[in-house]
Design a protein around this motif. Structure first.
Motif, mmCIF file in Angstrom:
data_model
loop_
_atom_site.group_PDB
_atom_site.id
_atom_site.type_symbol
_atom_site.label_atom_id
_atom_site.label_comp_id
_atom_site.label_asym_id
_atom_site.label_seq_id
_atom_site.Cartn_x
_atom_site.Cartn_y
_atom_site.Cartn_z
ATOM 1 N N VAL A 122 0.847 -0.984 0.232
ATOM 2 C CA VAL A 122 0.096 -0.052 0.168
ATOM 3 C C VAL A 122 0.888 1.089 -0.265
ATOM 4 N N LEU A 123 1.652 1.309 0.139
ATOM 5 C CA LEU A 123 2.413 2.598 1.292
ATOM 6 C C LEU A 123 4.307 2.720 -0.017
ATOM 7 N N GLY A 124 4.597 1.355 -0.356
ATOM 8 C CA GLY A 124 5.929 1.730 -0.750
ATOM 9 C C GLY A 124 7.184 1.602 -0.057
ATOM 10 N N GLU A 125 7.961 2.485 -0.475
ATOM 11 C CA GLU A 125 9.119 2.682 0.771
ATOM 12 C C GLU A 125 8.452 2.652 1.904
ATOM 13 N N PRO A 126 8.261 3.432 2.415
ATOM 14 C CA PRO A 126 7.179 4.145 3.210
ATOM 15 C C PRO A 126 6.897 2.901 4.429
ATOM 16 N N GLY A 127 6.493 2.127 3.761
ATOM 17 C CA GLY A 127 5.748 0.590 4.884
ATOM 18 C C GLY A 127 6.870 0.081 5.668
ATOM 19 N N ARG A 128 8.050 -0.203 5.024
ATOM 20 C CA ARG A 128 8.849 -0.653 5.080
ATOM 21 C C ARG A 128 9.104 -0.415 7.157
ATOM 22 N N HIS A 129 9.294 -1.393 8.041
ATOM 23 C CA HIS A 129 8.982 -1.049 9.137
ATOM 24 C C HIS A 129 10.274 -1.823 9.923
ATOM 25 N N ALA A 130 10.309 -1.457 11.367
ATOM 26 C CA ALA A 130 11.164 -2.868 12.473
ATOM 27 C C ALA A 130 9.323 -3.256 12.534
ATOM 28 N N ARG A 131 10.231 -3.924 13.288
ATOM 29 C CA ARG A 131 8.700 -5.002 14.163
ATOM 30 C C ARG A 131 9.434 -6.096 15.452
ATOM 31 N N SER A 132 8.274 -6.585 15.810
ATOM 32 C CA SER A 132 8.571 -7.723 16.247
ATOM 33 C C SER A 132 7.390 -8.264 15.754
ATOM 34 N N ALA A 133 7.539 -10.216 16.847
ATOM 35 C CA ALA A 133 6.972 -11.048 15.906
ATOM 36 C C ALA A 133 6.961 -11.574 17.013
ATOM 37 N N VAL A 134 5.644 -12.067 18.285
ATOM 38 C CA VAL A 134 5.748 -13.070 19.510
ATOM 39 C C VAL A 134 4.898 -13.482 19.331
ATOM 40 N N GLY A 135 5.120 -15.038 19.596
ATOM 41 C CA GLY A 135 4.258 -16.308 20.462
ATOM 42 C C GLY A 135 3.443 -15.863 21.533
ATOM 43 N N VAL A 136 2.646 -15.076 21.948
ATOM 44 C CA VAL A 136 1.074 -15.424 23.258
ATOM 45 C C VAL A 136 1.050 -16.848 23.420
ATOM 46 N N ALA A 137 0.238 -16.664 24.526
ATOM 47 C CA ALA A 137 -0.724 -17.963 24.728
ATOM 48 C C ALA A 137 -1.661 -18.314 24.512
ATOM 49 N N VAL A 138 -2.733 -16.490 24.574
ATOM 50 C CA VAL A 138 -3.647 -16.126 24.579
ATOM 51 C C VAL A 138 -3.552 -14.525 23.635
ATOM 52 N N LEU A 139 -5.054 -14.268 23.246
ATOM 53 C CA LEU A 139 -5.315 -12.906 22.712
ATOM 54 C C LEU A 139 -6.474 -12.559 23.736
ATOM 55 N N PRO A 140 -7.099 -11.631 23.235
ATOM 56 C CA PRO A 140 -8.176 -10.595 24.048
ATOM 57 C C PRO A 140 -9.510 -11.892 22.797
ATOM 58 N N LEU A 141 -10.429 -12.029 23.282
ATOM 59 C CA LEU A 141 -11.754 -12.533 22.616
ATOM 60 C C LEU A 141 -11.320 -14.208 22.057
ATOM 61 N N GLY A 142 -9.679 -14.647 22.387
ATOM 62 C CA GLY A 142 -9.633 -15.405 21.517
ATOM 63 C C GLY A 142 -8.719 -15.192 19.984
ATOM 64 N N ALA A 143 -8.733 -14.193 20.268
ATOM 65 C CA ALA A 143 -8.152 -13.652 18.303
ATOM 66 C C ALA A 143 -7.117 -14.883 17.940
ATOM 67 N N VAL A 144 -6.732 -14.361 16.660
ATOM 68 C CA VAL A 144 -5.809 -15.843 16.347
ATOM 69 C C VAL A 144 -4.265 -14.529 16.531
ATOM 70 N N VAL A 145 -4.375 -12.787 15.861
ATOM 71 C CA VAL A 145 -3.354 -11.844 15.831
ATOM 72 C C VAL A 145 -3.817 -10.776 16.345
ATOM 73 N N GLU A 146 -2.690 -10.229 16.974
ATOM 74 C CA GLU A 146 -3.102 -8.829 17.702
ATOM 75 C C GLU A 146 -2.779 -8.191 16.733
ATOM 76 N N ILE A 147 -2.476 -6.380 16.450
ATOM 77 C CA ILE A 147 -1.023 -6.240 16.047
ATOM 78 C C ILE A 147 -1.478 -4.179 16.290
ATOM 79 N N ASP A 148 -0.063 -3.942 16.861
ATOM 80 C CA ASP A 148 -0.081 -1.983 17.579
ATOM 81 C C ASP A 148 1.148 -2.221 16.116
ATOM 82 N N ALA A 149 0.743 -0.335 16.127
ATOM 83 C CA ALA A 149 2.328 0.206 15.717
ATOM 84 C C ALA A 149 2.297 1.626 15.815
ATOM 85 N N ILE A 150 3.630 1.619 15.076
ATOM 86 C CA ILE A 150 4.169 3.740 15.402
ATOM 87 C C ILE A 150 3.921 4.085 14.272
#
Length: 154
Positions: A122-150
């Motif tokens: 969607v954004l091209g080069e400005p869309g490239r970012h630093a990232r963390s990808a963490v496995g967790v035991a459970v998420l709110p409401l049983g969601a499979v993934v949750e993502i936040d952003a800066i």
């Protein structure tokens, strides 16, 4: 990127969802010091929350699609916070990806690529970012993934 973000979304056949309201005691976005912080977003498909645990009852492609839908919700939240003007986005600085993971599942980075690739598409080069990808035991409401952003904004 010379093409507008809205034009690029249309070209990709993507329509951003309505920005979701918070489900607890927090605000969805905060702008401070030129950075837009977006609270964790959950994945929805056809109005239903995408749930499950990767490596147990969900496969990587399902979780990648969920991550993509989280990324679309992040952009929807950005649109709301920026008064509808996504052109104010300078760069995706960092995504924090939380994957509801079965014990022994170690491919969180592959799941997170669903969101990372969408931001780049969607954004091209400005869309490239630093990232963390963490496995967790459970998420709110049983969601499979949750993502936040800066996100750096003008």
């Amino acid at each position: 990127m010379t093409q507008s973000i809205d034009d690029r979304l249309a070209e990709l056949g993507l329509t951003l969802p309505e920005a979701a309201a918070p489900v607890a005691a927090y605000v969805p976005t905060v702008i401070h010091g030129g950075l837009l912080h977006i609270s964790g977003q959950l994945p929805f498909q056809d109005g239903a929350l995408m749930t499950g645990r990767v490596g147990e009852d969900r496969e990587i492609p399902f979780a990648q699609e969920a991550a993509k839908r989280c990324a679309m919700m992040l952009l929807a939240q950005a649109r709301r916070a920026l008064d509808g003007d996504l052109s104010r986005i300078e760069r995706i600085v960092k995504l924090g990806v939380f994957v509801n993971s079965a014990p022994g599942f170690t491919d969180q980075a592959k799941v997170a690529n669903g969101a990372s690739e969408l931001m780049i598409d969607v954004l091209g080069e400005p869309g490239r970012h630093a990232r963390s990808a963490v496995g967790v035991a459970v998420l709110p409401l049983g969601a499979v993934v949750e993502i936040d952003a800066i996100i750096a904004v003008r």
